[in-house]
Each structure stands twice: as C-alpha cells, then as structure tokens.
Design a protein around this motif. Structure first.
Motif, PDB file in Angstrom:
ATOM      1  N   PHE A  31      22.965  -5.833  22.326  1.00 36.59           N
ATOM      2  CA  PHE A  31      22.380  -6.896  23.134  1.00 36.59           C
ATOM      3  C   PHE A  31      23.356  -8.056  23.326  1.00 36.59           C
ATOM      4  O   PHE A  31      24.221  -8.300  22.497  1.00 36.59           O
ATOM      5  N   HIS A  32      23.155  -8.787  24.417  1.00 41.77           N
ATOM      6  CA  HIS A  32      23.938  -9.982  24.713  1.00 41.77           C
ATOM      7  C   HIS A  32      23.199 -11.221  24.221  1.00 41.77           C
ATOM      8  O   HIS A  32      21.988 -11.206  23.980  1.00 41.77           O
ATOM      9  N   SER A  34      22.264 -13.687  25.879  1.00 40.20           N
ATOM     10  CA  SER A  34      21.212 -14.121  26.813  1.00 40.20           C
ATOM     11  C   SER A  34      19.824 -13.621  26.392  1.00 40.20           C
ATOM     12  O   SER A  34      18.836 -14.323  26.597  1.00 40.20           O
ATOM     13  N   LEU A  35      19.755 -12.448  25.798  1.00 40.98           N
ATOM     14  CA  LEU A  35      18.460 -11.943  25.313  1.00 40.98           C
ATOM     15  C   LEU A  35      17.939 -12.833  24.191  1.00 40.98           C
ATOM     16  O   LEU A  35      16.781 -13.257  24.203  1.00 40.98           O
ATOM     17  N   ALA A  38      16.727 -16.154  25.423  1.00 40.52           N
ATOM     18  CA  ALA A  38      15.379 -16.049  26.001  1.00 40.52           C
ATOM     19  C   ALA A  38      14.326 -15.975  24.903  1.00 40.52           C
ATOM     20  O   ALA A  38      13.235 -16.539  25.039  1.00 40.52           O
ATOM     21  N   VAL A  44       9.788 -11.451  24.135  1.00 39.15           N
ATOM     22  CA  VAL A  44      10.358 -10.528  25.117  1.00 39.15           C
ATOM     23  C   VAL A  44       9.952  -9.117  24.723  1.00 39.15           C
ATOM     24  O   VAL A  44      10.125  -8.714  23.571  1.00 39.15           O
ATOM     25  N   ILE A  49      13.483  -4.920  28.494  1.00 36.53           N
ATOM     26  CA  ILE A  49      14.861  -4.776  28.036  1.00 36.53           C
ATOM     27  C   ILE A  49      15.389  -3.364  28.255  1.00 36.53           C
ATOM     28  O   ILE A  49      16.562  -3.166  28.551  1.00 36.53           O
ATOM     29  N   GLY A  54      16.962  -4.255  31.570  1.00 33.76           N
ATOM     30  CA  GLY A  54      17.673  -5.111  30.621  1.00 33.76           C
ATOM     31  C   GLY A  54      19.138  -5.261  30.949  1.00 33.76           C
ATOM     32  O   GLY A  54      19.720  -6.334  30.787  1.00 33.76           O
ATOM     33  N   GLN A  57      19.463  -7.639  33.925  1.00 30.16           N
ATOM     34  CA  GLN A  57      19.174  -9.028  33.552  1.00 30.16           C
ATOM     35  C   GLN A  57      20.227  -9.607  32.605  1.00 30.16           C
ATOM     36  O   GLN A  57      20.154 -10.772  32.242  1.00 30.16           O
ATOM     37  N   TYR A  59      20.700  -8.571  29.495  1.00 35.81           N
ATOM     38  CA  TYR A  59      20.211  -8.542  28.114  1.00 35.81           C
ATOM     39  C   TYR A  59      20.952  -7.514  27.259  1.00 35.81           C
ATOM     40  O   TYR A  59      21.077  -7.687  26.056  1.00 35.81           O
ATOM     41  N   THR A  60      21.404  -6.410  27.872  1.00 40.16           N
ATOM     42  CA  THR A  60      22.032  -5.338  27.108  1.00 40.16           C
ATOM     43  C   THR A  60      23.449  -5.079  27.614  1.00 40.16           C
ATOM     44  O   THR A  60      23.775  -5.376  28.754  1.00 40.16           O
ATOM     45  N   CYS A  69      16.251   0.786  22.071  1.00 42.08           N
ATOM     46  CA  CYS A  69      15.920  -0.643  21.936  1.00 42.08           C
ATOM     47  C   CYS A  69      15.069  -0.880  20.695  1.00 42.08           C
ATOM     48  O   CYS A  69      15.336  -1.799  19.916  1.00 42.08           O
TER      49      CYS A  69
END
Length: 134
Positions: A31-32, A34-35, A38, A44, A49, A54, A57, A59-60, A69
C-alpha cells in the motif's frame, strides 16, 4: 453518567522494537501512504482498495485481489497498525488506523515514504513466516 473530556490525552508509549516492526511492516506492505492518510479520518473498505480501484486511486502499488488485501491488512492488524471497523451489527469490511498507526503515518507526512531495503523485506518475510499462531 457524566463524561470526562480531557484536553491533554496521554499518548501511548511504544517500545522501540514495536515501532521498528510496525514501520517496517508499513513500508513493506503493498500500500501507498495515501491509503493510510485516508484512514486517518475515515474507515476504508477492502472493496475500495482491491482490484483496479485501489490501484487507480493510488492506494496500492499494484492491483491486488480482495484476498491479498485482506491478508496484508490482517498482518498490519497483528503488528498493531490497523484495526477492523465495527458497527452495531458486528465486524465490517472496513479498516481504520490504531493510535500506533496514526503515530507512524504522522511521522511520514513530514518526510518521504521510504522504499524498503532488501534487508527490510528479508526481516519482514522472516517475521511473518515464523510468527506464532496466536
């Protein structure tokens, strides 16, 4: 019953080993930042995701299945970074940061999200492989 609103909540104190393991688990996760950013303000869900959602967006790092996930989140729960969201009906598919997770994410907001070294990945693999089942 009256409630107490403390203006200076006492922060949790973690050992250095706990902080290092949690930080390593975060940066080695798929994951990044940004996740986790959030997750600071909202729950979430896995469905937001998993797969291409994800990834699109941000997120990944790559598209992940729901199972991948969920497995990654389960590990982050074990190290104390995440918790499952609970509603009146029981456990949901949403996740939030724990106080430890908040502390680490706030640390990385001021700096760049580090790339894991080969040593980080090796240590993370060994820790996950030999963890106790309870």
């Amino acid at each position: 019953m009256p409630t107490v609103d403390s203006p200076n909540p006492k922060p949790f104190v973690y050992t250095q080993k706990t902080l290092e393991r949690a930080e390593r688990s975060l940066i080695c996760s798929p994951f990044h930042l940004s996740l986790f950013t959030a997750m600071r303000t909202q729950s979430v869900s896995v469905s937001a995701i998993a797969t291409e959602k994800g990834f699109k967006q941000g997120y990944t790092k790559r598209p992940l299945s729901e199972l991948a996930c969920d497995n990654a989140f389960d590990w982050l729960i074990e190290v104390g970074v995440l918790r499952r969201e609970v509603d009146g009906q029981g456990i949901t598919d949403g996740f939030r940061l724990t106080p430890l997770g908040h502390q680490l994410v706030e640390k990385f907001l001021d700096t760049n999200w580090p790339s894991p070294s080969w040593r980080d990945r090796f240590d993370e693999s060994i820790t996950r492989w030999f963890r106790l089942p309870f």
